[in-house]
Design a protein around this motif. Structure first.
Motif, PDB file in Angstrom:
ATOM      1  N   GLY A 310       0.831  -1.133  -0.049  1.00  0.00           N
ATOM      2  CA  GLY A 310       0.010  -0.007   0.003  1.00  0.00           C
ATOM      3  C   GLY A 310       0.903   1.181   0.061  1.00  0.00           C
ATOM      4  N   THR A 311       2.040   1.296   0.908  1.00  0.00           N
ATOM      5  CA  THR A 311       2.741   2.354   0.842  1.00  0.00           C
ATOM      6  C   THR A 311       3.547   2.442  -0.598  1.00  0.00           C
ATOM      7  OG1 THR A 311       3.345   1.990   3.113  1.00  0.00           O
ATOM      8  CG2 THR A 311       4.903   3.365   1.926  1.00  0.00           C
ATOM      9  N   PHE A 312       3.784   1.528  -1.191  1.00  0.00           N
ATOM     10  CA  PHE A 312       4.377   1.430  -2.564  1.00  0.00           C
ATOM     11  C   PHE A 312       3.554   2.102  -3.573  1.00  0.00           C
ATOM     12  CE2 PHE A 312       5.007  -0.581  -6.842  1.00  0.00           C
ATOM     13  CZ  PHE A 312       6.150   0.086  -7.064  1.00  0.00           C
ATOM     14  N   ALA A 313       2.284   1.638  -3.585  1.00  0.00           N
ATOM     15  CA  ALA A 313       1.109   2.164  -4.130  1.00  0.00           C
ATOM     16  C   ALA A 313       1.117   3.893  -4.105  1.00  0.00           C
ATOM     17  CB  ALA A 313      -0.405   1.749  -4.210  1.00  0.00           C
ATOM     18  N   GLY A 314       1.307   4.294  -2.780  1.00  0.00           N
ATOM     19  CA  GLY A 314       1.248   5.644  -2.594  1.00  0.00           C
ATOM     20  C   GLY A 314       2.383   6.275  -3.200  1.00  0.00           C
ATOM     21  N   THR A 315       3.693   5.783  -3.203  1.00  0.00           N
ATOM     22  CA  THR A 315       4.826   6.235  -3.842  1.00  0.00           C
ATOM     23  C   THR A 315       4.760   6.509  -5.418  1.00  0.00           C
ATOM     24  OG1 THR A 315       6.250   4.862  -2.266  1.00  0.00           O
ATOM     25  CG2 THR A 315       7.427   5.697  -4.432  1.00  0.00           C
ATOM     26  N   LEU A 316       3.814   5.586  -5.834  1.00  0.00           N
ATOM     27  CA  LEU A 316       3.546   5.697  -7.338  1.00  0.00           C
ATOM     28  C   LEU A 316       2.580   6.820  -7.663  1.00  0.00           C
ATOM     29  CD1 LEU A 316       2.749   1.956  -8.355  1.00  0.00           C
ATOM     30  CD2 LEU A 316       4.769   3.134  -8.704  1.00  0.00           C
ATOM     31  N   VAL A 317       1.754   7.129  -6.651  1.00  0.00           N
ATOM     32  CA  VAL A 317       0.797   8.240  -6.614  1.00  0.00           C
ATOM     33  C   VAL A 317       1.782   9.575  -6.727  1.00  0.00           C
ATOM     34  CG1 VAL A 317      -0.924   9.754  -5.729  1.00  0.00           C
ATOM     35  CG2 VAL A 317      -1.032   7.336  -5.987  1.00  0.00           C
ATOM     36  N   VAL A 318       2.637   9.552  -5.757  1.00  0.00           N
ATOM     37  CA  VAL A 318       3.529  10.790  -5.359  1.00  0.00           C
ATOM     38  C   VAL A 318       4.560  10.907  -7.000  1.00  0.00           C
ATOM     39  CG1 VAL A 318       5.865  11.603  -4.237  1.00  0.00           C
ATOM     40  CG2 VAL A 318       3.783  10.544  -3.041  1.00  0.00           C
ATOM     41  N   LYS A 319       4.853  10.044  -7.480  1.00  0.00           N
ATOM     42  CA  LYS A 319       5.706  10.197  -8.659  1.00  0.00           C
ATOM     43  C   LYS A 319       5.002  10.216  -9.825  1.00  0.00           C
ATOM     44  CE  LYS A 319       9.788   8.983  -6.892  1.00  0.00           C
ATOM     45  NZ  LYS A 319      11.042  10.033  -6.883  1.00  0.00           N
ATOM     46  N   ARG A 320       3.678  10.276  -9.692  1.00  0.00           N
ATOM     47  CA  ARG A 320       2.575  10.320 -10.757  1.00  0.00           C
ATOM     48  C   ARG A 320       2.622   9.564 -11.835  1.00  0.00           C
ATOM     49  NH1 ARG A 320       1.504  16.963 -11.189  1.00  0.00           N
ATOM     50  NH2 ARG A 320       1.514  17.549  -8.925  1.00  0.00           N
ATOM     51  N   VAL A 321       2.966   8.192 -11.389  1.00  0.00           N
ATOM     52  CA  VAL A 321       2.988   7.171 -12.578  1.00  0.00           C
ATOM     53  C   VAL A 321       1.430   6.544 -12.308  1.00  0.00           C
ATOM     54  CG1 VAL A 321       3.547   4.588 -12.517  1.00  0.00           C
ATOM     55  CG2 VAL A 321       5.256   6.407 -11.527  1.00  0.00           C
ATOM     56  N   VAL A 322       0.616   6.870 -11.291  1.00  0.00           N
ATOM     57  CA  VAL A 322      -0.995   6.312 -11.043  1.00  0.00           C
ATOM     58  C   VAL A 322      -1.503   7.390 -10.463  1.00  0.00           C
ATOM     59  CG1 VAL A 322      -0.573   3.937 -11.526  1.00  0.00           C
ATOM     60  CG2 VAL A 322      -0.690   5.040  -9.121  1.00  0.00           C
ATOM     61  N   CYS A 323      -2.617   7.787 -10.710  1.00  0.00           N
ATOM     62  CA  CYS A 323      -3.484   8.663  -9.873  1.00  0.00           C
ATOM     63  C   CYS A 323      -3.942   8.156  -8.623  1.00  0.00           C
ATOM     64  CB  CYS A 323      -4.656   9.271 -10.763  1.00  0.00           C
ATOM     65  SG  CYS A 323      -5.947   7.913 -11.176  1.00  0.00           S
ATOM     66  N   THR A 324      -4.430   8.927  -7.579  1.00  0.00           N
ATOM     67  CA  THR A 324      -4.880   8.918  -6.335  1.00  0.00           C
ATOM     68  C   THR A 324      -5.977   7.803  -6.300  1.00  0.00           C
ATOM     69  OG1 THR A 324      -4.425  11.002  -5.712  1.00  0.00           O
ATOM     70  CG2 THR A 324      -5.637   9.718  -4.272  1.00  0.00           C
ATOM     71  N   PHE A 325      -6.825   7.622  -7.213  1.00  0.00           N
ATOM     72  CA  PHE A 325      -7.939   6.637  -7.365  1.00  0.00           C
ATOM     73  C   PHE A 325      -7.399   5.257  -7.499  1.00  0.00           C
ATOM     74  CE2 PHE A 325     -10.816   3.887  -9.690  1.00  0.00           C
ATOM     75  CZ  PHE A 325     -11.854   4.138  -8.795  1.00  0.00           C
ATOM     76  N   TRP A 326      -6.510   5.168  -8.514  1.00  0.00           N
ATOM     77  CA  TRP A 326      -5.812   3.646  -8.780  1.00  0.00           C
ATOM     78  C   TRP A 326      -4.928   3.253  -7.722  1.00  0.00           C
ATOM     79  CZ3 TRP A 326      -8.593   0.820 -11.497  1.00  0.00           C
ATOM     80  CH2 TRP A 326      -9.126   1.424 -12.532  1.00  0.00           C
ATOM     81  N   GLY A 327      -4.110   4.312  -6.979  1.00  0.00           N
ATOM     82  CA  GLY A 327      -3.410   3.733  -5.804  1.00  0.00           C
ATOM     83  C   GLY A 327      -4.272   3.452  -4.859  1.00  0.00           C
ATOM     84  N   ALA A 328      -5.296   4.052  -4.326  1.00  0.00           N
ATOM     85  CA  ALA A 328      -6.378   3.504  -3.327  1.00  0.00           C
ATOM     86  C   ALA A 328      -6.901   2.357  -3.707  1.00  0.00           C
ATOM     87  CB  ALA A 328      -7.349   4.588  -3.185  1.00  0.00           C
ATOM     88  N   PHE A 329      -7.305   1.978  -5.172  1.00  0.00           N
ATOM     89  CA  PHE A 329      -8.002   0.787  -5.673  1.00  0.00           C
ATOM     90  C   PHE A 329      -7.012  -0.275  -5.359  1.00  0.00           C
ATOM     91  CE2 PHE A 329      -8.240  -2.270  -8.807  1.00  0.00           C
ATOM     92  CZ  PHE A 329      -9.693  -2.621  -8.843  1.00  0.00           C
ATOM     93  N   PHE A 330      -5.575  -0.179  -5.721  1.00  0.00           N
ATOM     94  CA  PHE A 330      -4.859  -1.516  -5.459  1.00  0.00           C
ATOM     95  C   PHE A 330      -4.224  -1.413  -4.218  1.00  0.00           C
ATOM     96  CE2 PHE A 330      -4.049  -0.804 -10.160  1.00  0.00           C
ATOM     97  CZ  PHE A 330      -4.283  -2.130 -10.372  1.00  0.00           C
ATOM     98  N   ASN A 331      -4.187  -0.656  -3.252  1.00  0.00           N
ATOM     99  CA  ASN A 331      -4.070  -0.412  -2.084  1.00  0.00           C
ATOM    100  C   ASN A 331      -5.078  -1.198  -1.332  1.00  0.00           C
ATOM    101  OD1 ASN A 331      -2.838   0.249   0.306  1.00  0.00           O
ATOM    102  ND2 ASN A 331      -4.365   1.747   1.105  1.00  0.00           N
ATOM    103  N   ALA A 332      -6.291  -1.127  -1.576  1.00  0.00           N
ATOM    104  CA  ALA A 332      -7.522  -2.114  -1.062  1.00  0.00           C
ATOM    105  C   ALA A 332      -7.315  -3.385  -1.407  1.00  0.00           C
ATOM    106  CB  ALA A 332      -8.882  -1.479  -1.454  1.00  0.00           C
ATOM    107  N   ILE A 333      -6.832  -3.511  -2.479  1.00  0.00           N
ATOM    108  CA  ILE A 333      -6.621  -4.932  -3.271  1.00  0.00           C
ATOM    109  C   ILE A 333      -5.486  -5.794  -2.354  1.00  0.00           C
ATOM    110  CG2 ILE A 333      -5.971  -6.569  -5.090  1.00  0.00           C
ATOM    111  CD1 ILE A 333      -7.448  -4.873  -6.878  1.00  0.00           C
ATOM    112  N   GLY A 334      -4.434  -4.866  -2.144  1.00  0.00           N
ATOM    113  CA  GLY A 334      -3.196  -5.299  -1.245  1.00  0.00           C
ATOM    114  C   GLY A 334      -3.769  -5.770   0.141  1.00  0.00           C
ATOM    115  N   LEU A 335      -4.683  -5.037   0.700  1.00  0.00           N
ATOM    116  CA  LEU A 335      -5.334  -5.377   2.157  1.00  0.00           C
ATOM    117  C   LEU A 335      -6.275  -6.565   2.264  1.00  0.00           C
ATOM    118  CD1 LEU A 335      -6.328  -1.720   3.370  1.00  0.00           C
ATOM    119  CD2 LEU A 335      -4.215  -2.992   3.840  1.00  0.00           C
ATOM    120  N   LEU A 336      -6.422  -7.192   1.066  1.00  0.00           N
ATOM    121  CA  LEU A 336      -7.315  -8.478   0.921  1.00  0.00           C
ATOM    122  C   LEU A 336      -6.295  -9.562   1.156  1.00  0.00           C
ATOM    123  CD1 LEU A 336      -9.397  -8.045  -2.121  1.00  0.00           C
ATOM    124  CD2 LEU A 336     -10.347  -7.833   0.580  1.00  0.00           C
ATOM    125  N   ILE A 337      -5.162  -9.334   0.965  1.00  0.00           N
ATOM    126  CA  ILE A 337      -4.102 -10.520   0.910  1.00  0.00           C
ATOM    127  C   ILE A 337      -4.016 -11.372   2.508  1.00  0.00           C
ATOM    128  CG2 ILE A 337      -1.649 -11.224   0.939  1.00  0.00           C
ATOM    129  CD1 ILE A 337      -1.238  -8.972  -0.851  1.00  0.00           C
TER     130      ILE A 337
END
Length: 366
Positions: A310-337
């Motif tokens: 989830g923190t890595f997904a946040g890094t991708l948002v900061v680096k503008r690789v993905v937007c906030t929405f997709w960062g939050a979406f994949f963070n939620a999927i990660g929490l399902l693990i």
């Protein structure tokens, strides 16, 4: 007559032994047939969130400096953090026994290094005015370490000589939970009371359109003290200006993500049992719930993996690789693990050991 009697006794003994061996073989076959086969199909279904996170994360590990040593160590420890706990939990799940302790130590070492070096990168990558983003990464660091502490206590907490260290780890886990709850509460408050800017109602699909210079904010990097202590309570001096340039505004995807992370972190409340009961409480837990206790050692390490992803997904948002929405979406999927790992365990063993009773165990001794 004596020879006939001896012959009869020998035959009777042979028949008796043959009968016992046959009965024993029948019992062994019955026991083996009573053991349920491993549910491979269900197992692979529950691995789907992990596979999605790997497909999403591994091709994007190129971000960050290729020459800055802290960034390099953080990157490679992060890759190992994504992979090693998976191997540990798969081994434990299939064979229902602990992997070799050296593999476990290597796994927790990778997670700890990833968290610490990630923390060292915060004041090198995030500007001081962007307090919400700083808070988000601090939560990533502290909550990741808190799950490692929880895993270590489930592994060694039954040892009397470990108790003093275990209680220190328990306190660290609760500190990590405090950071997560504090971040969630502040975002919820800002979401309710803050100005309704475009960044708060676009669901995070767009990057900030303003730069700090355009809104009069100063580009300055914070110290570690500012990141981990002052940002707990510090508020932006110009919240509206900061909201225009931050990648972590208090919009719905961010509020949803940080609240889910805080709820996820509530598992660390199990450390309260260890604080009060010490090694005796963990001995009791091992005695009543041996399968759950063994699985939890690697399950909490898997939770640290999900948190760090989830923190890595946040890094991708900061680096503008993905937007906030997709960062939050994949963070939620990660929490399902870790959640799916627990559900798979319950699917197999909940008739033997009750997960709810184990979670809320309050006794110290029998």
């Amino acid at each position: 007559n004596d020879s006939s009697l001896n012959s009869f006794q020998t035959e009777a003994c042979y028949e008796s032994n043959h009968s016992n061996m046959s009965n024993k073989l029948v019992y062994e076959i019955e026991d083996e047939s009573s053991i349920p086969s491993f549910p491979w199909i269900v197992f692979f279904i529950f691995l789907i969130p992990y596979m999605i996170t790997l497909i999403f994360a591994l091709p994007r590990t190129y971000i960050g400096s290729k020459t800055y040593i802290i960034s390099i160590i953080h990157r490679w420890s992060g890759i190992n953090t994504l992979l090693i706990p998976l191997g540990l939990i798969i081994y434990q799940t299939i064979y229902q026994k602990h992997p070799h302790i050296l593999f476990y130590f290597f796994g927790i070492l990778c997670v700890i290094i990833n968290c610490i070096y990630g923390g060292l990168l915060i004041p090198k990558r995030i500007h001081a005015f962007d307090i919400p983003t700083i808070r988000a990464f601090v939560v990533g660091v502290t909550l990741g370490l808190s799950f490692v502490c929880l895993s270590i206590n489930f592994q060694f907490g039954h040892l009397p000589q470990f108790e003093i260290y275990g209680k220190i780890f328990a306190i660290l886990s609760l500190i990590g939970l405090f950071y997560a709850i504090n971040d969630s509460v502040q975002h919820i408050y800002r979401f309710i009371t803050g100005p309704k800017l475009k960044s708060q109602i676009d669901l995070g699909f767009f990057f900030p359109q303003k730069t700090a210079k355009e809104v009069g904010l100063n580009y300055r990097y914070p110290s570690l003290y500012e990141c981990f202590i002052k940002c707990i309570y510090k508020q932006p001096t110009d919240y509206k200006s900061m909201s225009l340039v931050t990648v972590t505004p208090s919009n719905f995807p961010v509020v949803y993500t940080v609240t889910l992370t805080a709820l996820f972190g509530l598992a660390n409340l199990m450390q309260i049992h260890y604080l009060f009961c010490g090694h005796q409480g963990m001995i009791l837990r091992n005695k009543i719930f041996p399968k759950i206790t063994q699985m939890s050692v690697y399950g909490w390490l898997l939770a640290a993996t999900a948190n760090n992803f989830g923190t890595f997904a946040g890094t991708l948002v900061v680096k503008r690789v993905v937007c906030t929405f997709w960062g939050a979406f994949f963070n939620a999927i990660g929490l399902l693990i870790p959640l799916f790992n627990i559900l798979f365990f319950m699917y197999r063993f909940n008739h033997q050991e009750n997960m709810i009773q184990s979670t809320f165990l309050a006794q110290c001794t029998m």
